[in-house]
Design a protein around this motif. Structure first.
Motif, PDB file in Angstrom:
ATOM      1  N   LYS A  27       0.529  -0.646   0.303  1.00 35.72           N
ATOM      2  CA  LYS A  27       0.092   0.242  -0.164  1.00 35.72           C
ATOM      3  C   LYS A  27       0.864   1.176  -0.134  1.00 35.72           C
ATOM      4  CE  LYS A  27      -3.769  -2.330   0.720  1.00 35.72           C
ATOM      5  NZ  LYS A  27      -4.320  -2.825  -0.612  1.00 35.72           N
ATOM      6  N   LYS A  28       0.400   2.677  -0.613  1.00 37.20           N
ATOM      7  CA  LYS A  28       0.780   3.723  -0.535  1.00 37.20           C
ATOM      8  C   LYS A  28       0.466   4.547   1.272  1.00 37.20           C
ATOM      9  CE  LYS A  28       1.035   4.925  -4.993  1.00 37.20           C
ATOM     10  NZ  LYS A  28       1.352   5.642  -6.033  1.00 37.20           N
ATOM     11  N   ILE A  29       2.396   4.162   1.617  1.00 31.79           N
ATOM     12  CA  ILE A  29       1.374   4.361   3.468  1.00 31.79           C
ATOM     13  C   ILE A  29       3.020   5.633   3.218  1.00 31.79           C
ATOM     14  CG2 ILE A  29       2.073   3.548   5.406  1.00 31.79           C
ATOM     15  CD1 ILE A  29       1.069   1.216   4.372  1.00 31.79           C
ATOM     16  N   GLY A  79      -7.880   2.281   7.808  1.00 29.11           N
ATOM     17  CA  GLY A  79      -7.541   4.097   6.728  1.00 29.11           C
ATOM     18  C   GLY A  79      -7.376   5.103   7.715  1.00 29.11           C
ATOM     19  N   GLU A  80      -7.428   4.884   9.259  1.00 30.07           N
ATOM     20  CA  GLU A  80      -6.725   6.204   9.954  1.00 30.07           C
ATOM     21  C   GLU A  80      -5.382   5.903  10.350  1.00 30.07           C
ATOM     22  OE1 GLU A  80      -9.093   5.956  13.121  1.00 30.07           O
ATOM     23  OE2 GLU A  80     -10.654   5.856  12.475  1.00 30.07           O
ATOM     24  N   GLY A  81      -4.913   7.270  10.302  1.00 30.20           N
ATOM     25  CA  GLY A  81      -3.168   7.265  11.025  1.00 30.20           C
ATOM     26  C   GLY A  81      -3.122   6.684  12.500  1.00 30.20           C
ATOM     27  N   ARG A 108       0.052   6.869   7.649  1.00 31.48           N
ATOM     28  CA  ARG A 108      -1.244   7.315   7.664  1.00 31.48           C
ATOM     29  C   ARG A 108      -1.105   7.105   5.688  1.00 31.48           C
ATOM     30  NH1 ARG A 108      -2.814  11.152   4.512  1.00 31.48           N
ATOM     31  NH2 ARG A 108      -0.938  13.123   4.535  1.00 31.48           N
ATOM     32  N   THR A 109      -2.474   5.845   5.403  1.00 28.69           N
ATOM     33  CA  THR A 109      -2.549   5.182   4.326  1.00 28.69           C
ATOM     34  C   THR A 109      -2.811   6.831   3.451  1.00 28.69           C
ATOM     35  OG1 THR A 109      -4.687   4.995   4.687  1.00 28.69           O
ATOM     36  CG2 THR A 109      -3.431   2.713   4.444  1.00 28.69           C
ATOM     37  N   LYS A 110      -1.534   6.736   2.270  1.00 30.08           N
ATOM     38  CA  LYS A 110      -2.252   8.043   1.227  1.00 30.08           C
ATOM     39  C   LYS A 110      -3.399   7.221   0.256  1.00 30.08           C
ATOM     40  CE  LYS A 110       2.883   9.257   0.672  1.00 30.08           C
ATOM     41  NZ  LYS A 110       3.708   9.109  -0.471  1.00 30.08           N
ATOM     42  N   LEU A 111      -4.117   8.771   0.373  1.00 31.78           N
ATOM     43  CA  LEU A 111      -5.457   8.838  -0.793  1.00 31.78           C
ATOM     44  C   LEU A 111      -5.171   8.194  -2.364  1.00 31.78           C
ATOM     45  CD1 LEU A 111      -7.144  11.246   0.361  1.00 31.78           C
ATOM     46  CD2 LEU A 111      -7.693   9.446   1.132  1.00 31.78           C
TER      47      LEU A 111
END
Length: 152
Positions: free
Chosen positions: A77-79, A119-121, A148-151
């Motif tokens: 994932k993009k984090i 989906g939360e930091g 945190r995950t990036k949108l």
């Protein structure tokens, strides 16, 4: 990038040259632990004949941050990751070769998974212990990481 000591040291040269030129080197990385070494020498000394505290902090942070980066890559994932706070304790002069060990890699993996699922930091503390060649602790550094995950 495959996470290996060699590739992380190349990363240091291009992305964190001050750490590289001060002699900070990753010696080992696994899922749970990361070992980083730095030797006291002229380029990283303080006026008191020991290693400058900021050099110790660079090595200690790398021992924690490399584990976070590794588990972010493993998540697919993009984090984003960021140091939110740090605490340090210096108990002995740092001379000779100092080894920093962080054994909180599984905590990083768990927290990154929570960030992906919710989906939360998330924030979490990781500890790195610096010891000299005699095995004596010279410093303990704690870093609070925020992920945190990036949108998309």
């Amino acid at each position: 990038m495959k996470f290996s000591a060699s590739n992380l040291n190349k990363f240091l040269f291009f992305k964190l040259p001050s750490a590289y030129f001060c002699g900070v080197r990753v010696k080992q990385i696994e899922d749970a632990t990361c070992v980083v070494e730095v030797k006291h020498r002229w380029i990283n000394q303080n006026p008191f004949n020991s290693m400058y505290f900021a050099v110790q902090a660079m090595a200690a942070e790398l021992s924690t941050g490399a584990l976070v980066m590794n588990h972010i890559q493993n998540s697919g994932k993009k984090i984003s990751m960021l140091v939110a706070n740090n605490k340090s304790n210096f108990s002995k002069k740092a001379t000779g070769r100092i080894t920093f060990v962080c054994a909180d890699g599984l905590l990083a993996a768990k927290t990154i998974q929570e960030a992906v699922e919710t989906g939360e930091g998330q924030t979490f503390w990781m500890k790195s212990i610096g010891t000299n060649e005699k095995g004596e602790q010279v410093s303990e550094m704690n870093f609070e990481w925020s992920v945190r995950t990036k949108l998309s």
